[in-house]
Motif scaffolding. Structure first.
Motif, PDB file in Angstrom:
ATOM      1  N   GLU A   1      -8.137   8.113   2.199  1.00  0.00           N
ATOM      2  CA  GLU A   1      -8.164   9.301   3.056  1.00  0.00           C
ATOM      3  C   GLU A   1      -9.417  10.138   2.808  1.00  0.00           C
ATOM      4  O   GLU A   1      -9.897  10.826   3.707  1.00  0.00           O
ATOM      5  CB  GLU A   1      -6.916  10.167   2.841  1.00  0.00           C
ATOM      6  CG  GLU A   1      -5.691   9.646   3.550  1.00  0.00           C
ATOM      7  CD  GLU A   1      -4.702  10.733   3.939  1.00  0.00           C
ATOM      8  OE1 GLU A   1      -4.793  11.862   3.410  1.00  0.00           O
ATOM      9  OE2 GLU A   1      -3.827  10.463   4.773  1.00  0.00           O
TER      10      GLU A   1
ATOM     11  N   LEU B   1       0.808  -1.214   0.000  1.00  0.00           N
ATOM     12  CA  LEU B   1       0.000   0.000   0.000  1.00  0.00           C
ATOM     13  C   LEU B   1       0.842   1.265   0.000  1.00  0.00           C
ATOM     14  O   LEU B   1       0.357   2.330  -0.383  1.00  0.00           O
ATOM     15  CB  LEU B   1      -0.933   0.001   1.214  1.00  0.00           C
ATOM     16  CG  LEU B   1      -2.089  -0.993   1.168  1.00  0.00           C
ATOM     17  CD1 LEU B   1      -2.860  -0.951   2.478  1.00  0.00           C
ATOM     18  CD2 LEU B   1      -3.018  -0.702  -0.002  1.00  0.00           C
ATOM     19  N   LEU B   2       2.097   1.165   0.427  1.00  0.00           N
ATOM     20  CA  LEU B   2       2.956   2.346   0.467  1.00  0.00           C
ATOM     21  C   LEU B   2       3.807   2.516  -0.793  1.00  0.00           C
ATOM     22  O   LEU B   2       4.677   3.380  -0.840  1.00  0.00           O
ATOM     23  CB  LEU B   2       3.861   2.292   1.703  1.00  0.00           C
ATOM     24  CG  LEU B   2       3.119   2.443   3.036  1.00  0.00           C
ATOM     25  CD1 LEU B   2       4.065   2.244   4.204  1.00  0.00           C
ATOM     26  CD2 LEU B   2       2.445   3.804   3.131  1.00  0.00           C
TER      27      LEU B   2
ATOM     28  N   ARG C   1      -0.502   5.189  -4.708  1.00  0.00           N
ATOM     29  CA  ARG C   1      -0.807   6.484  -4.103  1.00  0.00           C
ATOM     30  C   ARG C   1      -2.272   6.852  -4.307  1.00  0.00           C
ATOM     31  O   ARG C   1      -2.926   7.394  -3.403  1.00  0.00           O
ATOM     32  CB  ARG C   1       0.093   7.568  -4.692  1.00  0.00           C
ATOM     33  CG  ARG C   1      -0.170   8.962  -4.119  1.00  0.00           C
ATOM     34  CD  ARG C   1       0.785   9.969  -4.703  1.00  0.00           C
ATOM     35  NE  ARG C   1       2.146   9.715  -4.280  1.00  0.00           N
ATOM     36  CZ  ARG C   1       3.225  10.049  -4.987  1.00  0.00           C
ATOM     37  NH1 ARG C   1       3.073  10.624  -6.180  1.00  0.00           N
ATOM     38  NH2 ARG C   1       4.435   9.806  -4.532  1.00  0.00           N
TER      39      ARG C   1
ATOM     40  N   ARG D   1      -4.364   5.258  -1.706  1.00  0.00           N
ATOM     41  CA  ARG D   1      -4.212   5.886  -0.391  1.00  0.00           C
ATOM     42  C   ARG D   1      -5.004   7.192  -0.316  1.00  0.00           C
ATOM     43  O   ARG D   1      -5.649   7.499   0.695  1.00  0.00           O
ATOM     44  CB  ARG D   1      -2.734   6.139  -0.086  1.00  0.00           C
ATOM     45  CG  ARG D   1      -1.895   4.865   0.003  1.00  0.00           C
ATOM     46  CD  ARG D   1      -0.561   5.125   0.670  1.00  0.00           C
ATOM     47  NE  ARG D   1       0.266   6.089  -0.029  1.00  0.00           N
ATOM     48  CZ  ARG D   1       1.098   5.791  -1.046  1.00  0.00           C
ATOM     49  NH1 ARG D   1       1.193   4.548  -1.484  1.00  0.00           N
ATOM     50  NH2 ARG D   1       1.833   6.735  -1.602  1.00  0.00           N
TER      51      ARG D   1
END
Length: 289
Positions: free
Chosen positions: A59, A46-47, A52, A55
């Protein structure tokens, strides 16, 4: 069918991937890449740069779902300096600096202490918003929303808390940032990595913006909102500049009109006020509350 074989229609099951990761963390083991790990529970995956977009979507989604669940549909966003603390806190900080013989820091804190009255005014304004919403139907309630930090943000959340209201905090993960202030409603205290997504959440439910004196962050948020309203990318909302002397000294908007950089009517996108009551009256008049 035995009692142990009954099925719950509402049973929600997830794979035990999170339990596996927790056990890994509890043992203090490093998290190495693992192709067999379930994707949604794989931080290493996921990082990645390629994820991105995922993610950013998460958020955007997580706070939205939580705010909907708590009936947060309309907010009054309060911006302002994290450095403008209460008089009591400033006195303690100055004493600490003097005890450490850090005269430079002590002098800076004394200058900041001159603005402590803004803390109390933001606190009073937060109470006004919460008092208005008490007893209102859910659709008619307004909720204080701040950047979640100390200073003016804490003051507005504190006022709402002291008046018995819910309030929202949208914190940002920064190296020098303190923890979210303790007056935010715990279930509505969110932390962001992306400034852009945080800004979207400020505007998605904003029915008004009240900007107290602050630094780059406050100015960034203020001009973001003014630009969105000016360009009609966002509907018009009351934009209140709290502390007329401060704002008029800081920014000469009339000069921008004289130079043709903005239109004369753009000056009317915001209003100056000097008391919590006047700030609230601007909102009352705009929405005929």
């Amino acid at each position: 069918m035995s009692p142990n074989d009954t099925h719950d229609l509402h049973d929600k099951r997830l794979a035990d991937a999170w339990a596996t990761l927790q056990a890994h963390a509890d043992q203090g083991l490093p998290l190495d890449p693992d192709p067999s790990r379930i994707a949604f529970a794989d931080p290493e995956f996921l990082l990645r740069r390629e994820t991105r977009g995922l993610r950013m979507q998460l958020e955007l989604m997580k706070p939205d779902l939580e705010m909907r669940a708590h009936g947060i549909e309309s907010t009054v966003v309060v911006f302002g300096s994290a450095r403008l603390r209460s008089q009591e806190e400033m006195t303690a900080l100055i004493a600490q600096a003097e005890a450490a013989d850090d005269q430079k820091l002590a002098a800076r804190l004394r200058r900041l202490a001159h603005g402590s009255h803004f803390y109390e005014q933001a606190r009073a304004f937060g109470k006004l918003v919460a008092h208005y919403s008490a007893g209102k139907e859910p659709a008619d309630k307004l909720f204080v929303c701040t950047g979640g930090g100390p200073g003016i943000m804490q003051a507005a959340n504190r006022g709402a808390y002291e008046a018995g209201g819910l309030s929202v905090g949208l914190s940002i993960a920064l190296p020098m940032e303190e923890a979210a202030n303790p007056y935010i409603t715990p279930a509505l205290s969110f932390k962001f990595h992306y400034f852009a997504i945080r800004k979207m959440h400020f505007m998605m439910r904003a029915k008004a913006l009240v900007a107290f004196p602050g630094g780059f962050g406050t100015l960034d948020e203020l001009f973001e909102v003014v630009t969105l309203v000016q360009t009609r990318k966002s509907k018009q909302v009351p934009i209140v500049l709290f502390g007329s002397e401060h704002w008029r000294r800081l920014i000469d908007f009339d000069m921008l009109v004289e130079e043709g950089m903005i239109s004369p009517e753009d000056i009317h996108l915001f209003q100056y006020v000097d008391t919590p009551e006047d700030a609230w009256r601007v909102i009352e008049k705009f929405y005929e509350l």
